[in-house]
Each structure stands twice: as C-alpha cells, then as structure tokens.
Design an enzyme around this catalytic site. Structure first.
Site, mmCIF file in Angstrom:
data_model
loop_
_atom_site.group_PDB
_atom_site.id
_atom_site.type_symbol
_atom_site.label_atom_id
_atom_site.label_comp_id
_atom_site.label_asym_id
_atom_site.label_seq_id
_atom_site.Cartn_x
_atom_site.Cartn_y
_atom_site.Cartn_z
ATOM 1 N N PHE A 191 0.658 -1.117 -0.095
ATOM 2 C CA PHE A 191 0.077 0.139 0.138
ATOM 3 C C PHE A 191 0.964 1.274 0.066
ATOM 4 C CE2 PHE A 191 -4.398 -2.044 1.493
ATOM 5 C CZ PHE A 191 -4.559 -2.371 0.240
ATOM 6 N N ARG A 192 2.103 0.938 -0.171
ATOM 7 C CA ARG A 192 2.957 2.435 -0.237
ATOM 8 C C ARG A 192 3.079 3.435 0.532
ATOM 9 N NH1 ARG A 192 5.345 -0.987 -3.791
ATOM 10 N NH2 ARG A 192 4.278 -1.089 -6.005
ATOM 11 N N LYS A 202 8.820 -11.054 5.694
ATOM 12 C CA LYS A 202 8.485 -11.210 4.194
ATOM 13 C C LYS A 202 10.386 -11.441 3.710
ATOM 14 C CE LYS A 202 7.478 -10.948 -0.398
ATOM 15 N NZ LYS A 202 6.789 -9.901 -0.942
ATOM 16 N N ASP A 245 -0.933 -9.456 -4.514
ATOM 17 C CA ASP A 245 0.091 -8.915 -4.801
ATOM 18 C C ASP A 245 -0.169 -7.414 -5.408
ATOM 19 O OD1 ASP A 245 2.834 -8.090 -4.884
ATOM 20 O OD2 ASP A 245 3.235 -9.425 -6.574
HETATM 21 O O1 DOR Z 1 6.365 -6.847 -9.508
HETATM 22 C C1 DOR Z 1 6.552 -6.614 -8.297
HETATM 23 N N1 DOR Z 1 6.314 -5.302 -7.767
HETATM 24 N N2 DOR Z 1 7.050 -7.693 -7.473
HETATM 25 C C2 DOR Z 1 7.356 -7.573 -6.143
HETATM 26 O O2 DOR Z 1 7.956 -8.270 -5.567
HETATM 27 C C3 DOR Z 1 7.193 -6.050 -5.591
HETATM 28 C C4 DOR Z 1 6.349 -5.561 -6.295
HETATM 29 C C5 DOR Z 1 6.248 -4.028 -5.733
HETATM 30 O O3 DOR Z 1 6.323 -3.539 -4.614
HETATM 31 O O4 DOR Z 1 6.163 -2.919 -6.732
HETATM 32 ZN ZN ZN Z 2 4.633 -8.475 -3.635
#
Ligand code: DOR
Ligand code: ZN
Length: 427
Positions: free
Chosen positions: A61-62, A141, A292
């Site tokens: 969620f950044r 993680k 994801d």
């Molecule tokens: O494609 C991906 N984006 N794989 C990841 O493991 C991290 C993720 C991201 O945080 O953008």
């Molecule tokens: Zn991920």
C-alpha cells in the site's frame, strides 16, 4: 439466548454449502446461526449469496513514502470495494519496515486510517531484530531475489539462517522466491523479454531450496508468494510450506498486449503455464489467493519498458474476477472460499474467514447475476488503471466489517474502523 444486535437473513456459505438461514451478530462477532434469530435490527437478502470477507495476505500500500502511488486510505478503500476485509501490508515501503520502530509507526498509521482489518509484515534481513519484530508483526517477508525496493537477501546460507530465526518466533515467513543468480541480465523491450530475464528456473530453484528449509526440525512456516510456474506449484508442500497464487498469473500471460502494465515479478508466464496453474488450483492443490496489489502510476508504466517498474494493482478485482470464474463453473465456490478466506485466516491465526459462531462478522453479499466488466475509472486505487480492464467480474453489493455495513453499492459508509488482527496464539 440474548437478543443479537443485528441479524442477517439470506443464503450463506457455511461448512462448504449454501444454506438459507439467519446469523446473529453481537460485538462484531457471529453469535448465532439458525432460523429466526432474534435481533434489534435485521436485514434480509433474497437474490444474493453471502460469503466470508476475503483476506489478502499480499498488498503493497506504499505508505509511508510512495503515497503518490497509493496510501492506506486509498488502498484499504479499494480493498473494501473488492470484498477484502483484511489485508497484510508488505515491508517495501519508504523507509522499509525493517525495525521495530518503523513497524510501530506503520501500525499507528493503519490504526487511524485503515478501512479494513490489517496486519503488517516485517522485513526479514540480516541484522534485523527478528524476535523483537515478531512481537508486532503478523509475520515476515523475505525477498530471495531483487524486486521493487532494496530488500533482498540472495545468499542461501543467510536465507537459511533467517528462516531459522523466524521459526523460533513461530510467525510465518512469506517468500518472494526468485533466485537472483539465475536471472538473465538482458535489455527488455516487452513482456516476453521480461519472462526471459527471470526464467522459470529462477523460481523453481528458489522454491526447491524452500522445500529443503521447510524440512528443518524447527519446522519454519513458509508461505511462497505468487507461484507462477507449474514446476514450483507441483513441488512437495502442505502443513508448514504453503503456496500462494495470484489472479494475474492465472488470467494474464506474456503473450497478451499489455505492454509494461503487465510487467510484474515474477513475470507473467506463457498461456500454457497459466492454464496448468489454473488446473492445479481447480484440483485443490494450491493454498491461498493473494493479489500482490503493487500499484505504480500510469506515467511510470508508460516509460520505456526496461525502466518501467514491475508491479500491478489487484486488491479490488481479485475476489470479483474469481467469483466470475465460479459463475462460469471454472472454479468451485468451496475452492475460492478456502483459498481466499479460510486458509489465509489460518496462516494469520485469526478468528476470521468463516461464517461460524465465534468468528468475526466480516461478510460479503454478492449477486452472481450482476456481472460487469472491470472499468478502472470506477475502481478506488490511486493508480487509476487495471491490467484486467474489460474482464468480466462480480463485484460485492454490500460488505460488512465486524458486523458493521461499510460498503453499500457504490457508497463507502462511515469512518476508518480497521483494527489490527491478532492471532489466537498472540499474548
Ligand atoms: O512486481 C513486483 N512488484 N513484485 C514485487 O515483488 C514487488 C512489487 C512492488 O512492490 O512493486
Ligand atoms: Zn509482492
């Protein structure tokens, strides 16, 4: 039996069956399941089915740091409209969730902003205070290979030590399983190149190693994130080694014209691979669905392919896309609920994920005949696009979090009420 605060009458998914009954809710929990529950208030549904809320163990969620892509408010709103009532956030924020102090800060942000119940994963890295982190984290993680952000531990000896340290805490370790040494450093112009840069062997070798780690006498709990290859999915797993699959690895492939919007790690595979993965899902060989959800801006995705960041949004479309597969009989409802609610709740040790007495009343009402195409302009993620644009889906009509209505059609009701999820083993 005391009167319930609230009752819902309808057709519920209970113990692998759809049954017409009523549930009583008190203090956010399901307190009764029977015909004619007495309650101060009630609501009835005739043309819908009622299933447990989805639990997404894999969202990015950044917040903090990259809130122009997403923040806790937009991310958890997006989750709710997709029928996801619990999320667990990944540590590759800015700064990354590597210390107990950063973990506390992130949990504080969630406690005031989250519209869904939540947990946070701590990063598992050499030098990290694993035991201390485990006091507040839902788990860890581990990035075996590099992806978005700088969190990576590519050395097998170190990886094994970290997994052993986590085993002592009894928390699960979610693993990004791509072996760094087997990546091909090539220039990438399209999704096929991205596939070649991270070939199936990258994942297969990493998962093979995790199978060995899982056999250690300390019985670490390992959950392999986003399995994308048939070979990895067919490896020995069960009990303390579980496998996640994403909707994008089932529904999208590197032969589709998605440009960098389909760039993700591990990469989208070929059509045959995703069909093989889908077969394993329908044969009940996989453990969980996770989105994801990893939003990036359109601008970033419009950059030259090689520079565009990997990752795509999906928390709001995961359950709706999979419900559509149930509607077309490509997926059993029992498989869906097991993988999207029951099993993730088990991994967290939470009394959630089932419609049963004593469980949190996290509930999603869906009308399987109300099918609509995914349209990113009405989704709630800040990123404003979806790789599933145009795919058919069944979005929830209503969502309840611990017995309170939080989504009604297109409306979000009330303030953020998300609470931290505590496992049954927590002190
Ligand atoms: O494609 C991906 N984006 N794989 C990841 O493991 C991290 C993720 C991201 O945080 O953008
Ligand atoms: Zn991920």
């Amino acid at each position: 039996m005391a009167r319930a605060d609230f009752a819902i009458d309808g057709t519920f998914y209970i113990d692998r069956m759809l049954v017409r009954t009523s549930i009583g809710i008190k203090g956010g929990r399901i307190t009764a399941i029977k015909k004619n529950v007495e309650a101060y208030e009630r609501e009835s549904f005739d043309n819908s089915i009622i299933i447990p809320g989805a639990i997404d163990l894999h969202v990015h969620f950044r917040e903090p740091g990259l809130m122009h892509k997403e923040d806790i408010t937009s991310g958890t709103t997006s989750a709710l409209f997709g029928g996801v009532t619990t999320v667990v956030d990944m540590p590759n924020t800015v700064p990354p969730t590597t210390t107990p102090e950063r973990l506390s800060k992130k949990l504080e942000l969630y406690s005031s902003k989250s519209f869904v119940d939540y947990g946070v994963f701590a990063s598992l890295m050499p030098g990290g205070r694993v035991a201390k982190l485990a006091e507040q984290a839902s788990g860890f993680k581990l990035f075996m290979g590099s992806s978005t952000g700088e969190l990576m531990c590519s050395d097998p000896v170190q990886q094994s030590k970290l997994v052993e340290a986590a085993a002592k805490t009894s928390r699960p370790v979610v693993v990004h399983a791509e072996d760094e040494a087997l990546r091909n450093r090539i220039s990438e112009y399209n999704l096929r190149d991205h596939y070649r840069s991270r070939p199936p062997e990258c994942e297969i070798e990493a998962v093979r190693r995790l199978v060995r780690f899982a056999e250690s006498p300390s019985r670490p709990r390992i959950h392999v994130a986003h399995v994308s290859t048939r070979e990895a999915a067919e490896m020995k797993h069960g009990e303390n080694l579980t496998l996640e699959v994403t909707p994008h690895h089932l529904l999208l492939d590197s032969e589709m014209p998605l440009k960098a919007y389909g760039k993700v790690n591990p990469p989208l595979r070929r059509r045959d691979d995703r069909i093989a993965l889908m077969k394993l899902v329908t044969a009940d060989k996989m453990d969980t669905f996770g989105s994801d959800h990893a939003p990036h801006t359109r601008e970033e995705k419009e950059d030259e392919f090689d520079y565009a960041p990997a990752g795509l949004p999906g928390v709001e479309t995961m359950l709706p896309l999979l419900l559509q597969l149930v509607g077309t009989s490509e997926l059993k409802l029992s498989t869906l609920v097991r993988m999207i609610s029951e099993k993730p709740a088990g991994i967290l040790g939470a009394r959630k994920g089932r419609i049963a007495v004593g469980y949190d009343a996290d509930i999603v009402v869906v009308n399987m005949r109300k099918i609509r195409a995914v349209d990113a302009s009405v989704l709630h993620s800040r990123c404003g696009w979806s790789p599933f644009e145009g795919h058919l889906a069944v979005f929830p009509e209503k969502v309840y979090l611990r017995g309170r209505k939080v989504v009604d059609g297109q409306a979000l009701i009330g303030k953020p009420q998300g609470m931290a999820v505590h496992g049954v083993h927590d002190g």
